[in-house]
Design a protein around this motif. Structure first.
Motif: not given
Length: 203
Positions: A93, A98, A102
């Motif tokens: 993340e 990602k 995000n």
């Protein structure tokens, strides 16, 4: 980041598109899990030689990655099943795909400000410092210099963990060269470390 050598789509992938008009990405997972897995493996192994398409992290098991839509589905749903929009990416993340989606939340207008590894050759523009961080190569045109900086920002390619891994690899290569290992033997010694662009610079 380096060029992704896209190939022809898998026939079974194309067949799914033809036979499932109006399907979304979740449908692909549910209705054709084997085709999905084969697609993921094809992209990772054959097109990206087991490297994350954005970070160059080595991914030796396709179950440890996902298929990223370079242009996000919620930005342009028409590219959901466009083969050249699909890139195998690591699952972290904090950087890569990602983070783009995000952590940073890329907007459509920003895509023209970054490198697309399917179209561009980012490895021609990135310089790797001894501390593992990426900066633009010297003597780049202003547009390319800004593209390097924006690409690094959007994919968080100077994340501390990534920079540390690259720095460690650079030091290992330097130490190994000092020990007298050069040429093909040096390349073989570091053949499974990922970060191919770093190695090309240091070899």
């Amino acid at each position: 980041m380096r060029r992704v050598n896209k190939q022809e789509p898998l026939k079974e992938f194309e067949d799914f598109k033809v036979n499932n008009k109006g399907a979304n990405w979740s449908d692909f997972h549910k209705l054709a899990p084997e085709v999905f897995q084969n697609t993921r493996f094809q992209i990772l192994a054959e097109e990206q030689v087991f490297l994350c398409g954005y970070t160059e992290v080595l991914i030796d098991d396709d179950r440890d990655c996902h298929i990223d839509h370079y242009i996000k589905r919620n930005i342009d749903a028409s590219k959901t099943f466009e083969w050249n929009n699909l890139i195998a990416a690591c699952n972290d993340e904090d950087y890569g795909a990602k983070y783009k989606d995000n952590g940073y939340s890329i907007k459509m207008e920003e895509y023209i400000e970054i490198y697309n590894p399917v179209i561009d050759n980012p490895e021609h523009f990135f310089n790797y410092l001894q501390n593992g961080e990426i900066e633009p190569k010297e003597d780049l045109k202003e547009l390319d210099r800004k593209k390097v900086e924006k690409t690094v920002e959007i994919f968080n390619l100077n994340a501390k963990s990534l920079s540390n891994r690259r720095a460690g690899l650079i030091k290992m290569i330097s130490d190994t060269k000092k020990g007298g290992l050069l040429g093909d033997a040096l390349r073989e010694a570091f053949s499974t470390t990922g970060f191919e662009s770093v190695k090309e610079q240091e070899f």
